[in-house]
Design an enzyme around this catalytic site. Structure first.
Site, PDB file in Angstrom:
ATOM      1  N   ASP A   1       0.843  -1.208   0.000  1.00 42.76           N
ATOM      2  CA  ASP A   1       0.000   0.000   0.000  1.00 42.76           C
ATOM      3  C   ASP A   1       0.874   1.251   0.000  1.00 42.76           C
ATOM      4  OD1 ASP A   1       0.900  -0.181   2.577  1.00 42.76           O
ATOM      5  OD2 ASP A   1      -1.062  -0.069   3.530  1.00 42.76           O
ATOM      6  N   SER A   2       2.214   1.048  -0.004  1.00 38.75           N
ATOM      7  CA  SER A   2       3.126   2.167  -0.249  1.00 38.75           C
ATOM      8  C   SER A   2       2.862   2.750  -1.638  1.00 38.75           C
ATOM      9  CB  SER A   2       4.584   1.717  -0.127  1.00 38.75           C
ATOM     10  OG  SER A   2       4.808   0.552  -0.896  1.00 38.75           O
TER      11      SER A   2
ATOM     12  N   ASP B   1      -0.998  -6.110  -0.102  1.00 39.75           N
ATOM     13  CA  ASP B   1      -1.463  -5.479   1.140  1.00 39.75           C
ATOM     14  C   ASP B   1      -2.976  -5.295   1.135  1.00 39.75           C
ATOM     15  OD1 ASP B   1       0.444  -4.846   3.097  1.00 39.75           O
ATOM     16  OD2 ASP B   1       1.245  -3.196   1.896  1.00 39.75           O
TER      17      ASP B   1
ATOM     18  N   LYS C   1      -1.273  -9.431   2.875  1.00 40.40           N
ATOM     19  CA  LYS C   1      -0.545  -8.977   4.058  1.00 40.40           C
ATOM     20  C   LYS C   1      -1.420  -8.015   4.851  1.00 40.40           C
ATOM     21  CE  LYS C   1       3.127  -5.939   3.806  1.00 40.40           C
ATOM     22  NZ  LYS C   1       2.714  -4.816   4.661  1.00 40.40           N
TER      23      LYS C   1
ATOM     24  N   GLU D   1      -1.489  -5.478   8.570  1.00 38.19           N
ATOM     25  CA  GLU D   1      -0.715  -4.841   9.635  1.00 38.19           C
ATOM     26  C   GLU D   1      -1.396  -5.043  10.984  1.00 38.19           C
ATOM     27  OE1 GLU D   1      -0.007  -0.710   8.765  1.00 38.19           O
ATOM     28  OE2 GLU D   1       0.956  -1.160   6.842  1.00 38.19           O
TER      29      GLU D   1
ATOM     30  N   GLU E   1       9.059  -4.127  10.680  1.00 35.61           N
ATOM     31  CA  GLU E   1       9.500  -2.852  10.116  1.00 35.61           C
ATOM     32  C   GLU E   1      10.040  -1.931  11.202  1.00 35.61           C
ATOM     33  OE1 GLU E   1       6.742  -1.026   7.396  1.00 35.61           O
ATOM     34  OE2 GLU E   1       7.886   0.859   7.331  1.00 35.61           O
TER      35      GLU E   1
END
Ligand code: KIV
Length: 273
Positions: free
Chosen positions: A53-54, A92, A122, A124, A191
């Site tokens: 999602d960057s 993501d 993925k 978070e 991270e």
């Protein structure tokens, strides 16, 4: 431009990654958001492509990862999957597509697998998303965890600084990592946390732990491709190694084109019909 694919090596699966950890073979992972980059990354033998999602920052120009939508992630992921023969493609789940509601989380994950043809997703977070993680796993969708600095929670943290330096946060991270492994996640991203803590977690878990700003004691490394290529000049955290300076290379190519058009040098006779 040809988009024909070359014959493939053995495909990377979640099991292949597990075997790599067992043999002590490091895992390489980079982000990809489009077909052209995906082809080059796959050709280079990168093991895992992350449709991160960057993309929200790198491709869409937002300040954070929060604005990118599920539909946009599916578009990026579809293009990446079409460019890949060998690498495992992980996508993501974007902010708002899984937090707080495991039914919505499962629907989002299914859309990514079905519409983009992704291989895994993925998410978070640890304890607070575990119900969603379990529900997605129960549908047979492989899940990669992500702990430490989790950019979707930037407004909770207030800063992109190193996480889990304090004992309480480090302890929570250890617990979350264990919880994600026990739930059935196939790998974990850590991270921007102290290298010592990351190495300890990687040693404790049997699943691969892939770091970004988490030191060399983990099972693999991930970077944002545009950052490691030097396309972006402003972002230079300590953990980032730049393997090229593409900003300068590209700018000079664009200036060359502009100058040749303005002077009438392009196209010449050989470039004309
Ligand atoms: O979105 C992303 O690119 C990521 C990496 C930084 C791990 O989550």
């Amino acid at each position: 431009m040809s988009t024909a694919k070359k014959s493939s090596e053995k495909k990377v699966t979640t099991n292949v990654l597990l075997g790599m950890k067992e043999r002590g073979e490091k895992i390489s992972m980079l982000t990809a958001y489009d077909h052209s980059f995906a082809r080059i990354l796959d050709d280079a033998g990168i093991d895992v492509l992350l449709v991160g999602d960057s993309a929200s920052n790198v491709i869409h120009g937002h300040e954070t990862t929060l604005p990118i939508t599920l539909n946009q992630m599916i578009d990026h992921a579809s293009a990446v999957v079409r460019g890949v023969e060998r690498a495992l493609v992980v996508v993501d789940l974007p902010f708002g597509s899984y937090q707080g509601n495991s039914k919505i989380a499962l629907e989002s994950a299914i859309r990514i697998m079905k519409e983009a043809g992704a291989h895994a997703i993925k998410m978070e977070g640890g304890e607070f998303i575990i119900e969603s993680v379990r529900r997605i796993l129960s549908a047979g969708i492989p899940v990669m965890g992500h702990l430490g600095l989790t950019p979707q929670s930037i407004y909770k943290f207030g800063t992109y600084t190193v996480r889990a330096r304090e004992d309480a946060e480090a302890e929570q991270l250890r617990d979350d990592a264990k919880l994600l492994e026990e739930a059935g996640c196939f790998a974990l991203i850590l991270e921007k946390i102290p290298a010592k803590l990351a190495a300890e977690v990687a040693k404790t878990l049997t699943i691969p732990v892939i770091g970004i700003g988490a030191g060399g004691g983990v099972d693999g490394q991930v970077l944002v491709t545009h950052d490691m290529l030097g396309i972006n000049k402003e972002f230079s955290p300590r953990f980032l190694r730049r393997y090229a300076q593409l900003y300068d290379v590209m700018k000079s190519a664009f200036e060359g084109f502009k100058d040749d058009v303005k002077s009438g040098d392009f196209p010449n006779e050989k470039e004309s019909y």
